[in-house]
Design a protein around this motif. Structure first.
Motif, PDB file in Angstrom:
ATOM      1  N   MET A   1     -27.425  29.011  20.829  1.00  0.00           N
ATOM      2  CA  MET A   1     -26.915  28.708  22.163  1.00  0.00           C
ATOM      3  C   MET A   1     -25.390  28.799  22.162  1.00  0.00           C
ATOM      4  SD  MET A   1     -27.840  25.410  24.431  1.00  0.00           S
ATOM      5  CE  MET A   1     -26.432  24.371  24.660  1.00  0.00           C
ATOM      6  N   THR A   2     -24.839  29.480  23.144  1.00  0.00           N
ATOM      7  CA  THR A   2     -23.392  29.619  23.213  1.00  0.00           C
ATOM      8  C   THR A   2     -22.791  28.496  24.039  1.00  0.00           C
ATOM      9  OG1 THR A   2     -23.538  31.058  25.141  1.00  0.00           O
ATOM     10  CG2 THR A   2     -23.483  32.128  22.989  1.00  0.00           C
ATOM     11  N   ASN A   3     -21.579  28.168  23.705  1.00  0.00           N
ATOM     12  CA  ASN A   3     -20.877  27.061  24.357  1.00  0.00           C
ATOM     13  C   ASN A   3     -19.794  27.625  25.279  1.00  0.00           C
ATOM     14  OD1 ASN A   3     -20.046  24.484  24.947  1.00  0.00           O
ATOM     15  ND2 ASN A   3     -18.808  24.274  23.112  1.00  0.00           N
ATOM     16  N   MET A   4     -20.206  28.398  26.268  1.00  0.00           N
ATOM     17  CA  MET A   4     -19.260  29.045  27.169  1.00  0.00           C
ATOM     18  C   MET A   4     -18.768  28.060  28.230  1.00  0.00           C
ATOM     19  SD  MET A   4     -19.134  32.106  25.953  1.00  0.00           S
ATOM     20  CE  MET A   4     -18.567  33.274  27.162  1.00  0.00           C
ATOM     21  N   GLU A   5     -17.453  28.037  28.421  1.00  0.00           N
ATOM     22  CA  GLU A   5     -16.828  27.173  29.424  1.00  0.00           C
ATOM     23  C   GLU A   5     -15.764  27.968  30.150  1.00  0.00           C
ATOM     24  OE1 GLU A   5     -15.280  23.575  27.790  1.00  0.00           O
ATOM     25  OE2 GLU A   5     -17.083  23.152  26.654  1.00  0.00           O
ATOM     26  N   ARG A   6     -15.418  27.523  31.356  1.00  0.00           N
ATOM     27  CA  ARG A   6     -14.348  28.177  32.109  1.00  0.00           C
ATOM     28  C   ARG A   6     -13.019  27.974  31.388  1.00  0.00           C
ATOM     29  NH1 ARG A   6     -15.139  28.854  38.143  1.00  0.00           N
ATOM     30  NH2 ARG A   6     -17.384  28.899  38.338  1.00  0.00           N
ATOM     31  N   LEU A   7     -12.198  29.016  31.421  1.00  0.00           N
ATOM     32  CA  LEU A   7     -10.909  28.964  30.724  1.00  0.00           C
ATOM     33  C   LEU A   7     -10.035  27.812  31.182  1.00  0.00           C
ATOM     34  CD1 LEU A   7      -9.728  32.648  30.356  1.00  0.00           C
ATOM     35  CD2 LEU A   7     -10.239  31.020  28.554  1.00  0.00           C
ATOM     36  N   GLN A   8      -9.991  27.560  32.508  1.00  0.00           N
ATOM     37  CA  GLN A   8      -9.122  26.481  32.973  1.00  0.00           C
ATOM     38  C   GLN A   8      -9.560  25.126  32.412  1.00  0.00           C
ATOM     39  OE1 GLN A   8     -10.753  28.685  34.959  1.00  0.00           O
ATOM     40  NE2 GLN A   8     -11.251  27.807  36.940  1.00  0.00           N
ATOM     41  N   LYS A   9     -10.848  24.940  32.199  1.00  0.00           N
ATOM     42  CA  LYS A   9     -11.351  23.696  31.619  1.00  0.00           C
ATOM     43  C   LYS A   9     -10.949  23.603  30.145  1.00  0.00           C
ATOM     44  CE  LYS A   9     -15.551  21.061  30.797  1.00  0.00           C
ATOM     45  NZ  LYS A   9     -17.019  21.041  30.935  1.00  0.00           N
ATOM     46  N   ILE A  10     -11.076  24.710  29.429  1.00  0.00           N
ATOM     47  CA  ILE A  10     -10.697  24.732  28.011  1.00  0.00           C
ATOM     48  C   ILE A  10      -9.212  24.413  27.841  1.00  0.00           C
ATOM     49  CG2 ILE A  10     -10.474  26.195  25.964  1.00  0.00           C
ATOM     50  CD1 ILE A  10     -12.937  27.774  27.065  1.00  0.00           C
ATOM     51  N   ILE A  11      -8.372  25.032  28.671  1.00  0.00           N
ATOM     52  CA  ILE A  11      -6.925  24.808  28.587  1.00  0.00           C
ATOM     53  C   ILE A  11      -6.590  23.356  28.922  1.00  0.00           C
ATOM     54  CG2 ILE A  11      -4.693  25.448  29.598  1.00  0.00           C
ATOM     55  CD1 ILE A  11      -5.953  28.285  30.012  1.00  0.00           C
ATOM     56  N   ALA A  12      -7.246  22.806  29.934  1.00  0.00           N
ATOM     57  CA  ALA A  12      -7.005  21.409  30.311  1.00  0.00           C
ATOM     58  C   ALA A  12      -7.446  20.462  29.197  1.00  0.00           C
ATOM     59  CB  ALA A  12      -7.730  21.082  31.613  1.00  0.00           C
ATOM     60  N   GLN A  13      -8.592  20.726  28.586  1.00  0.00           N
ATOM     61  CA  GLN A  13      -9.077  19.871  27.505  1.00  0.00           C
ATOM     62  C   GLN A  13      -8.159  19.918  26.289  1.00  0.00           C
ATOM     63  OE1 GLN A  13     -13.103  21.271  26.917  1.00  0.00           O
ATOM     64  NE2 GLN A  13     -13.936  19.671  28.236  1.00  0.00           N
ATOM     65  N   ALA A  14      -7.482  21.040  26.108  1.00  0.00           N
ATOM     66  CA  ALA A  14      -6.556  21.181  24.978  1.00  0.00           C
ATOM     67  C   ALA A  14      -5.237  20.463  25.236  1.00  0.00           C
ATOM     68  CB  ALA A  14      -6.302  22.657  24.697  1.00  0.00           C
ATOM     69  N   GLY A  15      -5.051  19.962  26.464  1.00  0.00           N
ATOM     70  CA  GLY A  15      -3.840  19.226  26.780  1.00  0.00           C
ATOM     71  C   GLY A  15      -2.655  20.109  27.135  1.00  0.00           C
ATOM     72  N   ILE A  16      -2.906  21.375  27.422  1.00  0.00           N
ATOM     73  CA  ILE A  16      -1.828  22.307  27.748  1.00  0.00           C
ATOM     74  C   ILE A  16      -1.336  22.082  29.174  1.00  0.00           C
ATOM     75  CG2 ILE A  16      -1.184  24.750  27.952  1.00  0.00           C
ATOM     76  CD1 ILE A  16      -1.841  23.892  25.077  1.00  0.00           C
ATOM     77  N   ALA A  17      -2.278  21.955  30.102  1.00  0.00           N
ATOM     78  CA  ALA A  17      -1.935  21.794  31.519  1.00  0.00           C
ATOM     79  C   ALA A  17      -3.149  21.244  32.261  1.00  0.00           C
ATOM     80  CB  ALA A  17      -1.535  23.143  32.113  1.00  0.00           C
ATOM     81  N   SER A  18      -2.920  20.780  33.484  1.00  0.00           N
ATOM     82  CA  SER A  18      -4.039  20.340  34.321  1.00  0.00           C
ATOM     83  C   SER A  18      -4.884  21.565  34.681  1.00  0.00           C
ATOM     84  CB  SER A  18      -3.510  19.692  35.603  1.00  0.00           C
ATOM     85  OG  SER A  18      -2.890  20.676  36.417  1.00  0.00           O
ATOM     86  N   ARG A  19      -6.048  21.328  35.248  1.00  0.00           N
ATOM     87  CA  ARG A  19      -6.892  22.469  35.629  1.00  0.00           C
ATOM     88  C   ARG A  19      -6.211  23.345  36.662  1.00  0.00           C
ATOM     89  NH1 ARG A  19     -13.313  21.048  35.573  1.00  0.00           N
ATOM     90  NH2 ARG A  19     -13.261  19.810  33.682  1.00  0.00           N
ATOM     91  N   ARG A  20      -5.529  22.729  37.625  1.00  0.00           N
ATOM     92  CA  ARG A  20      -4.826  23.515  38.656  1.00  0.00           C
ATOM     93  C   ARG A  20      -3.711  24.353  38.040  1.00  0.00           C
ATOM     94  NH1 ARG A  20      -7.602  23.473  43.456  1.00  0.00           N
ATOM     95  NH2 ARG A  20      -8.216  21.381  43.986  1.00  0.00           N
ATOM     96  N   LYS A  21      -2.932  23.743  37.147  1.00  0.00           N
ATOM     97  CA  LYS A  21      -1.843  24.476  36.486  1.00  0.00           C
ATOM     98  C   LYS A  21      -2.414  25.547  35.557  1.00  0.00           C
ATOM     99  CE  LYS A  21       1.753  22.414  38.185  1.00  0.00           C
ATOM    100  NZ  LYS A  21       2.706  23.127  39.030  1.00  0.00           N
ATOM    101  N   SER A  22      -3.572  25.256  34.955  1.00  0.00           N
ATOM    102  CA  SER A  22      -4.231  26.239  34.098  1.00  0.00           C
ATOM    103  C   SER A  22      -4.618  27.462  34.904  1.00  0.00           C
ATOM    104  CB  SER A  22      -5.472  25.629  33.444  1.00  0.00           C
ATOM    105  OG  SER A  22      -5.115  24.555  32.608  1.00  0.00           O
ATOM    106  N   GLU A  23      -5.088  27.246  36.136  1.00  0.00           N
ATOM    107  CA  GLU A  23      -5.435  28.362  37.016  1.00  0.00           C
ATOM    108  C   GLU A  23      -4.199  29.218  37.301  1.00  0.00           C
ATOM    109  OE1 GLU A  23      -7.264  26.565  40.428  1.00  0.00           O
ATOM    110  OE2 GLU A  23      -9.138  26.175  39.355  1.00  0.00           O
ATOM    111  N   GLU A  24      -3.052  28.573  37.504  1.00  0.00           N
ATOM    112  CA  GLU A  24      -1.811  29.306  37.745  1.00  0.00           C
ATOM    113  C   GLU A  24      -1.421  30.136  36.519  1.00  0.00           C
ATOM    114  OE1 GLU A  24       1.273  26.657  39.114  1.00  0.00           O
ATOM    115  OE2 GLU A  24      -0.030  25.798  40.648  1.00  0.00           O
ATOM    116  N   LYS A  44     -15.152  32.938  31.528  1.00  0.00           N
ATOM    117  CA  LYS A  44     -15.632  31.956  30.559  1.00  0.00           C
ATOM    118  C   LYS A  44     -15.360  32.432  29.140  1.00  0.00           C
ATOM    119  CE  LYS A  44     -19.137  29.907  33.469  1.00  0.00           C
ATOM    120  NZ  LYS A  44     -20.519  29.434  33.567  1.00  0.00           N
ATOM    121  N   ALA A  45     -15.210  31.467  28.250  1.00  0.00           N
ATOM    122  CA  ALA A  45     -14.992  31.756  26.841  1.00  0.00           C
ATOM    123  C   ALA A  45     -15.630  30.649  26.026  1.00  0.00           C
ATOM    124  CB  ALA A  45     -13.493  31.840  26.540  1.00  0.00           C
TER     125      ALA A  45
END
Length: 66
Positions: A1-24, A44-45
């Motif tokens: 089973m693959t663990n695919m998630e939206r990129l903005q969620k992955i970036i937000a979980q990593a503490g880089i930026a909020s989901r909105r800023k990740s979208e930008e 997704k990734a």
């Protein structure tokens, strides 16, 4: 089973930026997955298998171990 998630969620979980800023970041072409620039929201990734970079720096997801 693959663990695919939206990129903005992955970036937000990593503490880089909020989901909105990740979208930008994605829309401005500052995010790469496995060496390819991603500019489409909803892409997704798998954070455990794919190499994801923001502004050229690799990120690591802060996943909780269960």
């Amino acid at each position: 089973m693959t663990n695919m998630e939206r990129l903005q969620k992955i970036i937000a979980q990593a503490g880089i930026a909020s989901r909105r800023k990740s979208e930008e970041l994605i829309l401005s072409g500052k995010v790469e997955v496995n060496g390819e620039v991603v500019t489409e929201l909803g892409t997704k990734a798998n954070p455990e298998e794919d190499m994801i970079t923001v502004n050229g720096k690799p990120i690591r997801s802060e996943k909780k171990c269960t």
